[in-house]
Design an enzyme around this catalytic site. Sequence first.
Site, PDB file in Angstrom:
ATOM      1  N   PHE A   1     -10.886 -21.468  40.720  1.00  0.00           N
ATOM      2  CA  PHE A   1     -11.112 -20.528  41.813  1.00  0.00           C
ATOM      3  C   PHE A   1     -10.147 -19.358  41.658  1.00  0.00           C
ATOM      4  CE2 PHE A   1     -13.880 -23.466  43.638  1.00  0.00           C
ATOM      5  CZ  PHE A   1     -14.460 -22.934  44.782  1.00  0.00           C
TER       6      PHE A   1
ATOM      7  N   CYS B   1     -10.338  -8.019  52.224  1.00  0.00           N
ATOM      8  CA  CYS B   1     -11.719  -8.172  52.691  1.00  0.00           C
ATOM      9  C   CYS B   1     -12.130  -6.910  53.432  1.00  0.00           C
ATOM     10  CB  CYS B   1     -11.839  -9.394  53.608  1.00  0.00           C
ATOM     11  SG  CYS B   1     -13.534  -9.723  54.169  1.00  0.00           S
TER      12      CYS B   1
ATOM     13  N   CYS C   1     -16.098 -11.462  61.064  1.00  0.00           N
ATOM     14  CA  CYS C   1     -16.081 -12.890  60.752  1.00  0.00           C
ATOM     15  C   CYS C   1     -14.918 -13.534  61.504  1.00  0.00           C
ATOM     16  CB  CYS C   1     -15.942 -13.086  59.242  1.00  0.00           C
ATOM     17  SG  CYS C   1     -16.021 -14.793  58.694  1.00  0.00           S
TER      18      CYS C   1
ATOM     19  N   CYS D   1     -13.403 -16.982  60.211  1.00  0.00           N
ATOM     20  CA  CYS D   1     -12.906 -17.124  58.844  1.00  0.00           C
ATOM     21  C   CYS D   1     -11.746 -18.115  58.804  1.00  0.00           C
ATOM     22  CB  CYS D   1     -12.456 -15.769  58.306  1.00  0.00           C
ATOM     23  SG  CYS D   1     -11.841 -15.842  56.602  1.00  0.00           S
ATOM     24  N   ASP D   2     -11.810 -19.063  57.844  1.00  0.00           N
ATOM     25  CA  ASP D   2     -10.779 -20.093  57.729  1.00  0.00           C
ATOM     26  C   ASP D   2      -9.980 -19.963  56.435  1.00  0.00           C
ATOM     27  OD1 ASP D   2     -12.692 -20.842  55.906  1.00  0.00           O
ATOM     28  OD2 ASP D   2     -13.008 -22.862  56.700  1.00  0.00           O
ATOM     29  N   THR D   3      -9.984 -18.773  55.841  1.00  0.00           N
ATOM     30  CA  THR D   3      -9.351 -18.574  54.538  1.00  0.00           C
ATOM     31  C   THR D   3      -8.199 -17.581  54.641  1.00  0.00           C
ATOM     32  OG1 THR D   3     -11.460 -18.963  53.428  1.00  0.00           O
ATOM     33  CG2 THR D   3      -9.732 -17.890  52.147  1.00  0.00           C
TER      34      THR D   3
ATOM     35  N   GLU E   1     -18.812 -15.755  45.498  1.00  0.00           N
ATOM     36  CA  GLU E   1     -19.112 -16.023  46.901  1.00  0.00           C
ATOM     37  C   GLU E   1     -18.798 -14.755  47.669  1.00  0.00           C
ATOM     38  OE1 GLU E   1     -16.956 -19.522  48.049  1.00  0.00           O
ATOM     39  OE2 GLU E   1     -18.134 -20.820  46.740  1.00  0.00           O
TER      40      GLU E   1
ATOM     41  N   HIS F   1     -14.650 -30.411  50.290  1.00  0.00           N
ATOM     42  CA  HIS F   1     -13.228 -30.336  49.948  1.00  0.00           C
ATOM     43  C   HIS F   1     -12.350 -30.682  51.153  1.00  0.00           C
ATOM     44  CE1 HIS F   1     -14.629 -26.435  51.320  1.00  0.00           C
ATOM     45  NE2 HIS F   1     -13.400 -26.064  51.581  1.00  0.00           N
TER      46      HIS F   1
END
Length: 210
Positions: free
Chosen positions: A25, A31, A46, A49-51, A116, A204
């Site tokens: 990855f 973003c 978003c 968003c969890d990133t 992605e 994951h």
Amino acid sequence: MSYAVKEIFYTLQGEGALSGRPAVFCRFAGCNLWSGREEDRAAAACTFCDTDFVGMDGSEGGRYADAAALADQIAALWPKEGVARFVVCTGGEPLLQLDPPLIEALHAHDFEIAIETNGTIALPAGIDWVCVSPKAGTAIVVTAGDELKIVVPQAGLDPLAFGELDFGRFSVQPMDGPERARNTEWAIGFCLAHPRWQLSLQTHKMTGIR
């Protein structure tokens, strides 16, 4: 150009059609739908968003001077066996940085390249697997690819509105968070009612891998 990278790591793809496949990855910083700062979350397209894509402080993160340097680092994380090389370019929004020189450099290392993306930025040529995840209130310009994967439920976004686009697979993925169980039930019901759509789970998180 140089590339701002949050982190690079070797793991298994955790969600979508290619779940379980070994992959490097490469998470790009930045973003176009959210700054990544919590104080701006309420105004983001978003909000769920969890990133963490802010900065360049993750493992192997940093600024890479050129495509060759970044491709070399990605290749260095692949096992010595060297077969079935696969890299997932993600973010943030990877299309802010993924460009033809980097695609060429990764292909020179025999990598299959997946992306992605939120679909709001046009694709460069040469990407091998395209996964688009639309967000409510945005206009996507990437209307064809391998997988359309929608996090559900999103207020103001009807997955069925995307059903006639040119994708090989259509999937819904339950939104994580306090309502995950309810969202999973919603997604299962949606797939049962609309058999063209498949369920994507964040394996994951279930398995505890990165």
